[in-house]
Design an enzyme around this catalytic site. Structure first.
Site, short mmCIF file in Angstrom:
data_model
loop_
_atom_site.label_atom_id
_atom_site.label_comp_id
_atom_site.label_asym_id
_atom_site.label_seq_id
_atom_site.Cartn_x
_atom_site.Cartn_y
_atom_site.Cartn_z
N GLU A 59 0.68 -1.27 0.15
CA GLU A 59 -0.09 0.06 -0.07
C GLU A 59 0.76 1.31 -0.09
O GLU A 59 0.48 2.28 -0.55
CB GLU A 59 -1.00 -0.04 1.14
CG GLU A 59 -2.04 -1.02 1.07
CD GLU A 59 -1.49 -2.68 1.74
OE1 GLU A 59 -0.49 -2.64 2.18
OE2 GLU A 59 -2.40 -3.15 2.02
N PRO A 92 11.51 -15.15 0.56
CA PRO A 92 10.19 -15.52 1.31
C PRO A 92 9.45 -14.01 1.41
O PRO A 92 10.22 -12.91 1.38
CB PRO A 92 10.86 -15.77 2.54
CG PRO A 92 12.30 -15.51 2.76
CD PRO A 92 12.80 -15.52 1.29
N ARG A 93 8.20 -14.03 1.54
CA ARG A 93 7.56 -13.00 1.71
C ARG A 93 8.20 -12.06 2.99
O ARG A 93 8.14 -10.85 3.13
CB ARG A 93 6.10 -13.10 1.67
CG ARG A 93 5.23 -11.88 2.20
CD ARG A 93 5.00 -11.13 1.31
NE ARG A 93 4.19 -10.08 1.56
CZ ARG A 93 4.00 -8.76 1.02
NH1 ARG A 93 4.73 -8.37 -0.02
NH2 ARG A 93 2.84 -8.03 1.19
N ASN A 107 1.59 -9.75 -6.05
CA ASN A 107 1.62 -8.96 -7.42
C ASN A 107 2.21 -9.34 -8.57
O ASN A 107 3.63 -9.48 -8.44
CB ASN A 107 2.20 -7.46 -6.98
CG ASN A 107 1.91 -6.36 -7.96
OD1 ASN A 107 1.29 -6.94 -9.08
ND2 ASN A 107 2.11 -5.28 -7.64
N PRO A 108 1.83 -9.68 -9.43
CA PRO A 108 2.37 -10.55 -10.66
C PRO A 108 3.02 -9.19 -11.72
O PRO A 108 3.52 -9.49 -12.51
CB PRO A 108 1.21 -11.33 -11.55
CG PRO A 108 0.10 -10.78 -11.14
CD PRO A 108 0.16 -10.01 -9.61
N LEU A 109 2.55 -8.04 -11.63
CA LEU A 109 3.14 -7.12 -12.44
C LEU A 109 4.51 -6.48 -12.04
O LEU A 109 5.27 -6.06 -12.91
CB LEU A 109 2.19 -6.08 -12.34
CG LEU A 109 0.85 -6.16 -13.06
CD1 LEU A 109 0.07 -4.98 -13.53
CD2 LEU A 109 0.93 -7.04 -14.55
N GLU A 110 4.98 -6.88 -10.88
CA GLU A 110 6.44 -6.64 -10.58
C GLU A 110 7.46 -7.14 -11.44
O GLU A 110 8.18 -6.71 -12.19
CB GLU A 110 6.75 -7.01 -9.21
CG GLU A 110 5.83 -6.06 -8.20
CD GLU A 110 6.20 -6.52 -6.59
OE1 GLU A 110 5.83 -5.50 -5.80
OE2 GLU A 110 6.64 -7.50 -6.35
#
Length: 430
Positions: free
Chosen positions: A64, A273-274, A338-341
């Site tokens: 965010e 890892p996240r 997020n797949p756009l990264e």
């Protein structure tokens, strides 16, 4: 329940819990989730309002807060005298926001941790900063904070708003409170039409869907010296990246690596890892596979099977290094990251079956041929091998994904124009 009793109940509960919050904050400090030197900000303290027009923007966590950057850039160019107060809720988001804030915006920006939703805390925060308007991102619906802002005639916008079906059912149990909370906003812009419809039903009749601000972000940065060092260490090996993985996925990625090396000579699998603090746990789980940990200062050697990149803010490095990227949170029912990264950095995208956090963009990617769906470790190994051994296939994927990523480029300007309607006319502000 009518609006007044619902709001009163929330206010009373928050006030009653206030004496216990120091214990809760102390525990979060021990866990590294709070900055001990800045706990006063969680009580609304530390106001240092700059002169002139001030816009308050709040993004709770990493995604965010990062999505605010292109919006701030658009606003800064439209209103040269505008200053920004940015609040976040986590130590990680504060650190990454500061790292990625451009120098020209940094000179106009103050960061604080958002106050807890206690009436006295939010009153102290708003009275100290006196923002001319406020922007909250996604689902930050704190009743006391919003009620206090409305009582002070601070115009508010809820941008990139999302409202899942589950959350909507919860809010529907207190319809008066939902109407009161959502009625605090003069502008509500949702990510999808489904989100907008739920928000309209709950009490934001003017909610519209313009798209996802996260999809308009700039490409993730990377240290060029570190990138050269990693490419030298990889020494031309095929590299599969597992980005932003969650518990339950690392073992599946390790299993995919074992299958992948049956198809390719000496592949290297990188796991990011996240939550980097899980590094020691992941290393122990993976067990006998030769592993190097970036948090320990190690680099991948010629025999390293798994490179565990358990550091913060370096994902841009690994999207540039990898020949294919599996996007974490999608082999388990988390909903995906997020797949756009990777799309912005030309890295082919592999997705598990659970992508409900990004349904619209994933559907667009799959329809355009910009991503590949995999169901398990075996499919991940099979599709990764296909991409890593075919430059043409990889290029088709990345070209299609880049076109999808480019479609959100105008959203920050459109949102900036809408936010300007909450501020005084430029001449009056000056």
């Amino acid at each position: 329940m009518s609006p007044a009793p619902a709001a009163w109940a929330w206010r009373a509960a928050a006030t009653a819990l206030a004496p216990l919050l120091p214990l809760w904050l102390a525990r979060r400090v021990r866990l590294g989730k709070e900055d001990p030197s800045r706990l006063g900000e969680r009580r609304g303290e530390g106001a240092d309002r700059p002169p002139g027009e001030l816009l308050w923007l709040h993004g709770a966590s990493v995604g965010e807060s990062q999505s605010l950057l292109p919006l701030m850039g658009s606003l800064a160019s439209r209103r040269p005298g505008l200053r920004f107060l940015v609040t976040t809720g986590t130590v990680t988001s504060a650190r990454l926001f500061a790292d990625r804030l451009p120098a020209d915006l940094a000179a106009r920006t103050v960061h604080r941790y958002v106050p807890l939703d206690i009436p006295s805390h939010v009153a102290r925060f708003l009275d100290g900063w006196r923002p001319d308007a406020g922007v909250l991102v996604e689902s930050e619906l704190w009743p006391n904070l919003l009620a206090a802002a409305k009582a002070r005639n601070i115009p508010l916008a809820l941008l990139n708003a999302r409202m899942s079906a589950r959350s909507a059912r919860g809010w529907a149990m207190a319809p008066g409170l939902a109407r009161r909370v959502l009625g605090s906003f003069r502008l509500v812009v949702a990510q999808t039409e489904e989100d907008a419809a739920r928000l309209r039903t709950l009490g934001a009749p003017g909610a519209e869907a313009w798209g996802n601000l996260k999809f308009a972000a700039d490409p993730l940065p990377a240290d060029p010296v570190a990138l050269v060092a990693l490419r030298d260490a990889a020494a031309g090996r095929p590299v599969l990246l597992a980005a932003q993985t969650h518990p339950g996925e690392e073992l599946q990625v390790a299993a995919a690596h074992l299958l992948l090396r049956e198809r390719l000579p000496n592949p290297l699998t990188v796991i990011v890892p996240r939550h980097p603090e899980r590094g020691p746990t992941i290393a122990a789980e993976i067990g006998p596979l030769p592993l190097a940990r970036r948090a320990a200062g190690e680099m991948p050697g010629p025999d390293t099977a798994i490179y565990l990149a358990d550091t913060l803010g370096e994902l841009g490095l690994f999207y540039r290094l990898a020949g294919a990227a599996f996007i974490g949170g999608s082999l388990i029912p988390h909903g995906g990251q997020n797949p756009l990264e990777p799309a912005r950095l030309g890295c082919p995208i592999l997705l598990g079956p659970h992508t409900h956090n990004f349904t619209a963009i994933v559907d667009a990617l799959l329809e355009a041929g910009g991503a590949i769906r995999v169901g398990d470790s075996a499919a991940l190994a099979e599709q990764a091998a296909a991409v890593l051994t075919s430059r043409n296939r990889a290029r088709r994927l990345t070209d299609a994904a880049a076109r999808i990523a480019a479609q959100s480029g105008t959203l920050p300007d459109r949102l900036a124009a809408a936010i300007e309607t909450l501020l005084a006319p430029a001449g009056d502000a000056a």
